[in-house]
Design a protein around this motif. Structure first.
Motif, short mmCIF file in Angstrom:
data_model
loop_
_atom_site.label_atom_id
_atom_site.label_comp_id
_atom_site.label_asym_id
_atom_site.label_seq_id
_atom_site.Cartn_x
_atom_site.Cartn_y
_atom_site.Cartn_z
N ALA A 1 0.80 -1.22 0.00
CA ALA A 1 0.00 0.00 0.00
C ALA A 1 0.84 1.27 0.00
N GLY A 2 1.83 1.35 0.86
CA GLY A 2 2.65 2.56 0.94
C GLY A 2 3.42 2.82 -0.34
N LEU A 3 3.92 1.76 -0.97
CA LEU A 3 4.66 1.92 -2.22
C LEU A 3 3.73 2.32 -3.36
N VAL A 4 2.55 1.73 -3.37
CA VAL A 4 1.56 2.09 -4.40
C VAL A 4 1.16 3.55 -4.27
N ALA A 5 1.04 4.04 -3.04
CA ALA A 5 0.69 5.44 -2.82
C ALA A 5 1.75 6.38 -3.38
N ARG A 6 2.98 5.88 -3.50
CA ARG A 6 4.08 6.69 -4.03
C ARG A 6 4.29 6.49 -5.53
N GLY A 7 3.45 5.65 -6.14
CA GLY A 7 3.54 5.50 -7.58
C GLY A 7 3.90 4.13 -8.10
N ALA A 8 4.16 3.18 -7.23
CA ALA A 8 4.48 1.82 -7.67
C ALA A 8 3.21 1.12 -8.13
N GLY A 9 3.41 0.12 -8.98
CA GLY A 9 2.29 -0.72 -9.38
C GLY A 9 2.31 -2.01 -8.61
N ALA A 10 1.14 -2.50 -8.23
CA ALA A 10 1.04 -3.76 -7.50
C ALA A 10 0.51 -4.83 -8.44
N ALA A 11 1.31 -5.86 -8.69
CA ALA A 11 0.89 -6.93 -9.58
C ALA A 11 -0.01 -7.92 -8.85
#
Length: 296
Positions: free
Chosen positions: A43-53
């Motif tokens: 969640a935290g990484l996605v909030a910064r722009g990462a994509g979650a596969a």
């Protein structure tokens, strides 16, 4: 591969170290995709722009560089098997930064090769807090072409990265040997504090003094290597016999306080073998060859 600043990266596994690696790549500007068995950790990484596969195959297809940081080699293999399609790995490099044994690294390299996966093994030598900073340190071994193709992107993890050659198990071998030193040192430190406490010594004062004694290893380690390489075991400064004598006193004092002496008696057994073999007057590096003795 694309340039350092634009190489897409996938990180498999978001435990503390995996999350730190992913954060470093993201901070450095890499398009980042992450996968974890527990999606909430992304969640935290996605909030910064990462994509979650949603699955491993999607994660692999998203990037040219796939970094695995899972519990162990079995977990990596099990995860990779979730992306069975041969074309899913075409043009991609799998860098395994999970901890394991050298034999496991070699087996993983063979297993990956049989499936057409370009594989590079690696080891993280520093704690989570160092990742992405100049203090980070990494070792890599395996396919030299793979290392050359991802070297610039891996620099985003911070610190120094050293390639040790084509032998896939080399990085894991270094990591375990260094962890061996650390684990034995921590056990020795804890036992020393236990003995000091049993003797009524203030732990804060002892800690200050112990720091100086522990620092002797910094100077001893390079000298050990040089002695072993040269086959020079002179005991000019300290001998195995004197160390064995001191260790007998430590064991006796520990026994008097009812402390566990398992690690001490194991060390004493090695020294006793060296003395019995006529090496009592030699320096400490001679002990290395006696760790293989008496194990029939």
């Amino acid at each position: 591969m694309t340039t350092h600043s634009t190489t897409p990266v996938t990180v498999l596994g978001l435990g503390p170290m995996g999350h730190a690696l992913a954060t470093a790549f993201l901070t450095a500007g890499h398009p980042l995709t992450v996968w974890n068995r527990t999606p909430a950790k992304a969640a935290g990484l996605v909030a910064r722009g990462a994509g979650a596969a949603a699955d491993v195959e999607s994660a692999v297809r998203a990037s040219e560089l796939v970094v695995a940081c899972l519990m162990d080699y079995d977990a990596v293999r099990g995860s990779v098997e979730r992306a069975p399609a041969a074309d899913a790995w075409a043009g991609r490099v799998l860098v395994n930064l999970s901890s394991g044994e050298p034999g496991q690294a070699r087996a993983m390299a063979r297993w990956a090769g049989e499936r057409g996966i370009t594989y590079l093994d690696g080891a993280v030598l520093t704690p989570v807090a160092t990742i992405g900073t100049p203090a980070a340190a990494f070792l890599y071994s395996g396919d030299s072409g793979a290392y050359d193709s991802v070297r610039a992107a891996l620099a985003s993890l911070g610190g120094s990265g050293q390639y040790l050659g084509d032998e896939a198990g080399r990085a894991a071998a270094y990591e375990l040997a260094l962890l061996d030193l650390f684990a034995a040192s921590v056990a020795g430190l804890a036992h020393a504090f236990a003995l000091a406490r049993a003797e009524g010594i203030d732990p804060v004062d002892f800690g200050r003094r112990a720091g100086g004694t522990g620092g002797l290893l910094t100077a001893m380690a390079p000298a050990f290597g040089e002695s072993l390489a040269a086959g020079n075991f002179t005991g000019e400064r300290a001998t195995i016999a004197s160390a064995a004598s001191a260790l007998r006193h430590i064991v006796a004092a520990s026994d008097a306080h009812g402390l566990d002496t398992g690690t001490l008696t194991a060390a004493k057994a090695v020294m006793d073998r060296a003395v019995a073999a006529g090496h009592g007057a030699d320096g400490y590096p001679r002990l290395v060859e006696h760790f293989g003795a008496g194990r029939e």
